[in-house]
Write an enzyme that holds these catalytic residues in place. Structure first.
Site, mmCIF file in Angstrom:
data_model
loop_
_atom_site.group_PDB
_atom_site.id
_atom_site.type_symbol
_atom_site.label_atom_id
_atom_site.label_comp_id
_atom_site.label_asym_id
_atom_site.label_seq_id
_atom_site.Cartn_x
_atom_site.Cartn_y
_atom_site.Cartn_z
ATOM 1 C CG ASP B 159 3.070 -4.877 -12.012
ATOM 2 O OD1 ASP B 159 3.745 -5.518 -11.175
ATOM 3 O OD2 ASP B 159 2.176 -4.066 -11.692
ATOM 4 C CE LYS B 227 -1.255 -3.426 -12.895
ATOM 5 N NZ LYS B 227 0.110 -2.879 -13.046
ATOM 6 C CE LYS B 263 -0.791 -2.723 -9.335
ATOM 7 N NZ LYS B 263 0.618 -2.589 -9.759
#
Lengths: 496, 327
Positions: B159, B227, B263
């Site tokens: 991430d 995300k 996400k």
């Protein structure tokens, strides 16, 4: 649709919150009474064809009785201090809020529109209108209608079936705030919420005769409009009936406001926020099954983005949920009546016959009741009937344009002029378009937004006069120096 | 997956040929009308999800969770406890699904891998935040080393945070190249590659137009997932800012054929909220994205509320927070 991974289980709203009686009378002078000749008719639920109740069928004698009751009440009601009238209106508004769930379910049963619309749109707006005009009742002198505005007298009001309780609120709230009394005739397919409103008036302790409700057909409406004792006529409905009303009242002292049909253009430019424009197009034409006089029934899309917008629109239409209007997840409910369904069907067939391309998402429609799938016509031109006539159903006609000037020309090329929509990221274009469009309401990057403070009304065959805002109040007040029919026959103590 | 140079996943090569080309491409995307977007997100939030649909949604949501601990005070013990919970979310009900991944700082990757294997859940992924998370303020060499170490320690997913400073000052191509570089750093010794999630920090990007542009920028650079946020700032995932990203991945697949996951992270705490996000996915993207492969929740406390709702559905009553584990 069973093949989907995430299928929503049914989420029906309980109808137990509505206590429906087998039959209802007319509401005249604070009492429910049978029609003079004892006639009745049935109100059915358009989604199931179930008979909900029998209601009285008003005739000329009943109209006369109701107008007399309103005339009698006018004297005392109009003589009340504005603050007192405001108290009654505030009380009505609060009761409407308290009973909003019951009224939302009732409206959905009687009209066929989805509960999420009655719950989230109709009822909040109904209460908002009463609250708004309640606030004006003691401030009439500041409404811009002269220093000492006077009410007109008895208002004869005829409303349609698409927003039964909301149209009642639009009519009754300003009339009462200004000091008029009313005789209101709801549509024959949706009489029940008006009768429940009569009960709300009683609950609020409204003096008898101030509000009278006559359920019936067009003949009762015609008799009401023509009655000598009526000072002001307010009508929302079809242009055809509006013209007949205009002929009836022509040459009389009666004042009149008409909210009639529409064939609104929803104009999408190539720089529009596409996803929000698609939402606006869907909301513009499929809200309330397209039973909206200001519906955006003509999509004018710039040719350069036609394909992109139509793809997105079709994809979005495929997610619309059609079915049981009492289910909280339903987006599109039932068509209000068999007659209306026949009219929509006939016009859609005319669209195909004249060469436009028809498209509808796959959706299973219930077997009983009146249903019409959300439908899109592409390849439509100004010469098609579906581009000119009001369909009043979930049918969208798509036309294209190349330049802003062409968009204006096509948008204005209609006998109607109630509303229009503009979708563009460019603020200056919004302003320039809005000033050229001949429509009473022009929405920018949104559609079908209503507010009690905002005046609403049309150009050309969409009618005359405005409802909502201070303008809506002015429609129920005499102009300075204008003679009115005067006070009622009996001025005295309020007859409760 | 190969270790070759990773080209943009689309046939839109030309748009990244110069800073000007990328800028005009991103600024040519359709705008976002904030009022309309927020109204749509709110309307989707009013769907009534009951009974069988609710049960399905709760289990789906659990299986999509990146169970997260990102604290300065993280210890091996804390991470092991979290891993055990991710593998067996409800010790009293073995039918409860496992979470998708355990999300930790890079130095905890090894601990998490071992703990998951020990707990009998080696298929639960380990996601590591990298690139000087959460600020992203470090030299590129540091960011790449951060990434490479996490990958070497066994991270299945990385991430990364973007350089918001570069984005906000209009240096889109710098952001683009950094994402590509991090993606190259995700390649393992054996030639396989850790999945790359690109974190925008929507709260700092501030406008929906920026979020849409950033979505396209990240997808062009080869993000596997986009995300919303780090969970470390005031505004994290919201339904509207997530909706913008859902619309972007939908349009990107239409334009390029490449599917990218989404996400939302930060602030999603209740089952009710999670279901609202799933409704948004369902009605914006449809079935294709309704799996942990394409949609994740970045969350720590969400899992317990989902478990309590799950127990309520199976027993008919709420047992309370002492009937789910605190780890």
């Amino acid at each position: 649709m069973a093949h989907q991974k995430f299928a929503y289980a049914p989420a029906p709203e309980s109808r137990a919150v509505v206590d429906l009686a087998p039959s209802y009378g007319l509401f005249i002078d604070g009492e429910f009474a049978e029609a003079a000749d004892g006639r009745v008719f049935k109100s059915v639920s358009p989604s199931t064809e179930e008979v909900l109740a029998e209601v009285a069928h008003a005739g000329e004698a009943d109209v006369d009785r109701a107008v007399r009751a309103a005339r009698k009440a006018f004297g005392t009601w109009s003589a009340l201090p504005g603050a007192e009238r405001g108290k009654y209106l505030f009380r009505i508004a609060r009761i409407l809020q308290e009973r909003s769930r019951e009224l939302a379910v009732l409206e959905t049963l009687d009209n066929g529109k989805p509960i999420r619309e009655t719950r989230d749109v109709d009822l909040p707006l109904v209460a908002a209108h009463f609250f708004y005009y309640a606030g004006w009742a003691d401030k009439l002198a500041y409404a811009g209608c002269g220093p000492d505005p006077r009410p007109l007298g008895v208002a004869g009001q005829v409303i349609p079936w698409n927003f039964p309780l909301l149209m009642l609120a639009w009519k009754v709230a300003p009339a009462l705030a200004a000091g008029n009394t009313v005789v209101l005739k709801p549509a024959e397919t949706t009489p029940l919420s008006a009768l429940f409103f009569a009960d709300v008036c009683r609950q609020a302790g409204l003096p008898r005769g101030v509000v009278n409700i006559l359920t019936g057909y067009g003949d009762a409406g015609a008799a009401l409009v023509a009655h000598e004792g009526v000072d002001k006529v307010a009508f929302t409905g079809s242009t055809e009936v509006g013209k007949a009303i205009a002929r009836t009242v022509a040459g009389s002292r009666k004042k009149v406001t008409l909210e009639l049909g529409g064939k609104a253009a929803n104009i999408v430019f190539d720089d529009a926020p596409v996803d929000q424009a698609v939402e606006g197009i869907v909301n513009g034409i499929f809200f309330n099954q397209g039973h909206v006089c200001c519906a955006g029934s003509r999509l004018l899309v710039q040719e350069s983005v036609q394909e992109e917008v139509l793809d997105a629109l079709k994809r979005r239409m495929s997610t619309l949920r059609v079915g049981d209007p009492l289910d909280k997840n339903t987006d599109i409910g039932a068509i209000n009546s068999a007659e209306q369904l026949a009219r929509i069907t006939a016009l859609a067939e005319a669209g195909e016959a004249e060469g436009a391309q028809r498209w509808a998402p796959r959706c299973e429609l219930p077997e009983s009741g009146y249903w019409f799938a959300p439908t899109l016509f592409t390849g439509v031109t100004q010469a098609h009937r579906i581009a000119r006539e009001e369909i009043f159903g979930p049918v969208l006609s798509v036309l294209t344009f190349r330049t802003p000037a062409e968009a204006v020309e096509k948008a204005n090329n209609t006998p109607y002029g109630l509303s229009a929509g503009i979708w563009t990221e460019k603020g200056s274009r919004i302003l320039s378009m809005a000033s050229k469009l001949r429509a009473g309401v022009v929405w920018a990057n949104t559609f079908n937004k209503f507010d009690p403070t905002s005046p609403f009304g049309g150009y050309k065959e969409s009618g005359y006069g405005r409802e909502g805002g201070r303008h809506g109040l002015a429609a129920y007040l005499a102009e300075p120096g204008e003679s009115t029919s005067g006070r009622g026959e009996e001025v005295g103590e309020l007859d409760r | 997956m190969s270790s070759e140079v990773l080209p943009p996943p689309s046939d839109l090569h030309g748009v990244t040929s110069s800073p000007q080309a990328l800028r005009s491409y991103l600024h040519g995307l359709p705008g976002v009308d904030a009022v309309g977007l927020e109204a749509r997100a709110a309307a989707l939030g009013t769907r009534s999800i009951k009974t069988t649909a609710k049960a399905y949604a709760i289990d789906l949501a659990i299986s999509m969770i990146d169970l997260t601990t990102l604290e300065g005070a993280d210890t091996a013990g804390k991470v092991r406890a979290l891993c055990a919970k991710g593998v067996r979310p409800d010790p009293t009900d073995r039918t409860a699904p496992r979470v998708a991944a355990i999300c930790v700082y890079g130095d905890m990757v090894g601990v998490a891998k071992d703990a998951l294997a020990a707990a009998g859940g080696p298929e639960v992924h380990v996601a590591a935040v990298a690139t000087a998370f959460p600020s992203g303020r470090a030299a590129r060499s540091v960011k790449l080393a951060d990434t490479a170490e996490a990958v070497a320690a066994g991270a299945d997913e990385i991430d990364m945070v973007i350089d918001r400073g570069a984005f906000l000052s209009g240096r889109y191509l710098d952001v683009f190249e950094e994402i590509q570089a991090v993606k190259a750093a995700c390649v393992r010794a054996d030639g396989t590659r850790a999945h790359l999630k690109v974190i925008f920090e929507n709260g700092e990007l501030s406008t929906y137009d920026n979020i849409r542009r950033c979505s396209w920028l990240a997808m062009l650079a080869g993000a596997d997932f986009i995300k919303t946020s780090t969970g470390k700032v005031g505004v994290n995932a919201t339904p509207p800012n997530t909706l913008v990203m859902l619309e972007a991945v939908r349009d990107f697949r239409r334009a390029t054929g490449v599917q990218v996951g989404v996400k939302p992270a930060g602030g999603i705490r209740t089952a009710k909220d999670a279901v609202k996000y799933l409704v948004m996915v369902n009605e914006t993207l449809g079935d294709d994205w309704l799996s942990p492969e394409w949609f994740r929740f970045g969350a720590s406390s969400l899992l317990n509320d989902l478990l309590m709702q799950r127990q309520k559905l199976s027993t008919g009553r709420y047992s309370g927070p002492d009937y789910v584990t605190v780890d």
